[in-house]
Design an enzyme around this catalytic site. Sequence first.
Site, PDB file in Angstrom:
ATOM      1  N   LYS A 124      13.199 -51.532  14.914  1.00 33.77           N
ATOM      2  CA  LYS A 124      14.365 -51.758  15.778  1.00 33.77           C
ATOM      3  C   LYS A 124      15.237 -50.516  15.731  1.00 33.77           C
ATOM      4  CE  LYS A 124      15.997 -55.146  18.291  1.00 33.77           C
ATOM      5  NZ  LYS A 124      15.311 -56.322  18.875  1.00 33.77           N
ATOM      6  N   ASP A 164      16.893 -53.967  24.593  1.00 34.22           N
ATOM      7  CA  ASP A 164      17.528 -55.091  23.905  1.00 34.22           C
ATOM      8  C   ASP A 164      18.925 -55.168  24.541  1.00 34.22           C
ATOM      9  OD1 ASP A 164      16.943 -56.872  21.322  1.00 34.22           O
ATOM     10  OD2 ASP A 164      19.050 -56.330  21.199  1.00 34.22           O
TER      11      ASP A 164
HETATM   12  N1  GLU Z   1      14.290 -56.589  22.086  1.00 34.49           N
HETATM   13  C1  GLU Z   1      13.284 -57.554  22.324  1.00 34.49           C
HETATM   14  C2  GLU Z   1      13.120 -58.443  21.108  1.00 34.49           C
HETATM   15  O1  GLU Z   1      14.094 -58.739  20.444  1.00 34.49           O
HETATM   16  C3  GLU Z   1      11.990 -56.942  22.831  1.00 34.49           C
HETATM   17  C4  GLU Z   1      11.361 -55.884  21.982  1.00 34.49           C
HETATM   18  C5  GLU Z   1      10.181 -55.180  22.607  1.00 34.49           C
HETATM   19  O2  GLU Z   1       9.804 -55.497  23.742  1.00 34.49           O
HETATM   20  O3  GLU Z   1       9.657 -54.286  21.945  1.00 34.49           O
HETATM   21  O4  GLU Z   1      12.064 -58.929  20.780  1.00 34.49           O
END
Ligand code: GLU
Length: 449
Positions: A124, A164
Site C-alpha cells: 500500500k 484508493d
Molecule cells: N485500493 C483497493 C483496495 O483497497 C484496490 C487495490 C488494487 O487494485 O491494487 O483493495
Amino acid sequence: MSISQAIEKLEAHYSHQYEFIQAVKEVALTIQPLYDAHPEYEEFKVFERLVEPDRIFNFRINWENDKGEVQVNRGWRVQFCNALGPYKGGLRFHPTVNQSVLKFLGFEQIFKNALTGLPIGGGKGGSDFDPKGKSDSEVRRFCYAFMRELYHYINKDMDVPAGDIGVGGREVSYMFAMYKNLTRESTGVITGKGVGFGGSLMRTEATGYGAVYFLENMLKAQDEAIEGKTVLVSGAGNVSLHAAEKCIALGAKVITVSDSQGTLHDKNGFDKPKLDWLKTQKAANKPLADYVTKFGSGKWLAGQKPWQFKADIAIPSATQNEVNEEEAKQLVDNGVKYIVEGANMPLTADAVDYVRDYRVHYAPGKAANAGGVAVSALEMSQNSVRQYKTFEQVDERLKVIMKDIHDSAAGASEQYGQTDNGYIDYMAGANMVGFKRVADALVAFGILN
Ligand code: GLU
C-alpha cells in the site's frame, strides 16, 4: 513466540500506530484455531514475521501550486509481503495518510489479496496530499512529482500500485504517464488504467459490484434474496456508488449515500437515472445536497451519518472507523441484519464486537471488497499477454471469485468450529483462509521472505 506475545511486542514498538495495531489484533484474535492445528507456523515464527513489512519507502514530494508556491508533501510505499506474488495494493491521497494508516491497509491487503486466489502479494502507499479544492493542473503536477519518486521502487513484476481514496482514473493516468516517461516502458506497472491504454473493463465497477456479489452469497446461505431489501450505503465515491448501482439493478432499495459533509436520504430509494446524476455530481466535486432541489425529493442531513434509518442491509463504504459502537447499536436497533464492508475496516473493533454479539451477518472488508484488487490482478494478466477481455468475461470471473471467497471463508468457519447454529463467522473464516495461504508459502520458503 505465541501470537499474544507477538502482539505485546508489537504494541510496545508501535503503540502510536493505532489503526495498524487494530488491524493486526483483528486477525490475531481469530486465527488461533488455525495456528493450533499448524505447529509449523509457530516454529517458523510466521505471525511475528507477517506483522513487520518487508520494507517501507518514505519520501518527500515537492511540487508547485497554481500560484507558483512550492508545496511539500510526504509519500510512502509499504511493501508488506510478496509471498504470493508482486506487492499489490492501492495509493491513497488524503490528509489523514500516515504510516499507521498505510501499514494497516497494507497488512489487510496481504490477506485480501490471498483470498482472491490470484498471485498477488500485499502492499500500500500514498501521500498526505489533500486533493480537495485542488485544480486539475495542481493534481497533475502533484501526481507527476509523486511518481518521479515512486518509480524507483516499483515494477510490473515486483510492485504494482493502483488507486484508493483520492486516487482514481485521472490520477492513475498522470502517474502512469510519468512512469512511462521515465522508463520508456509501456507495461502494466499500475492498475486502474484507462480502458484503451492498458486498463481492464470493469475495474471501475469491480469493488462495489464485488461487494454486492459477496452479499448475494451471504443472503443465499441464509435462504434469503436481495430483492426488496432496504440498503444503507455510506460514502459517495467509486465503491459506494457502484455498490448502490448493483443493489438497485438486483431489485434492492438503496436509501442513503453520504460524504464528509453529511447524508443524503431518499426514502423512495435512488433509481438508476438518479444514481447516474449522483455520479456526475460527485465527479464534478459538487454537493450531494443539490439532489433535493434537482429531483424535489429526499432530504439532506448536514453533518449526519446514514445509520439512523430502518433497513435490512448496511454497506459502509466511506473510510476506516466510520462506524463506532454507538452507531453499530443504531444499526442493530434499526433492524440491519447484514453488514458488508465496502471500505477497509469501516467498523471500529468495538462496533465489530457489538454487531457480532447481535448475530448480524458481518462480512469484513478483506473478503467483501476484494473484487477491486481481483480485477486489478486480471488487468495485470491482460497486460502481460497483451490481450483484453470483454466486460461480460470480467464480470463472470468476478462473480466466481467472490463466490469462492465467500465459500472458502464459510468453509473455514465451519471447519474450525466457528459456525454457530447457522451463523457463519466470516471474519474468522476469511482471516484463516487468507492467513493459511500466506503462511504455507512462508513455511515453504524457509526463513527467507
Ligand atoms: N485500493 C483497493 C483496495 O483497497 C484496490 C487495490 C488494487 O487494485 O491494487 O483493495
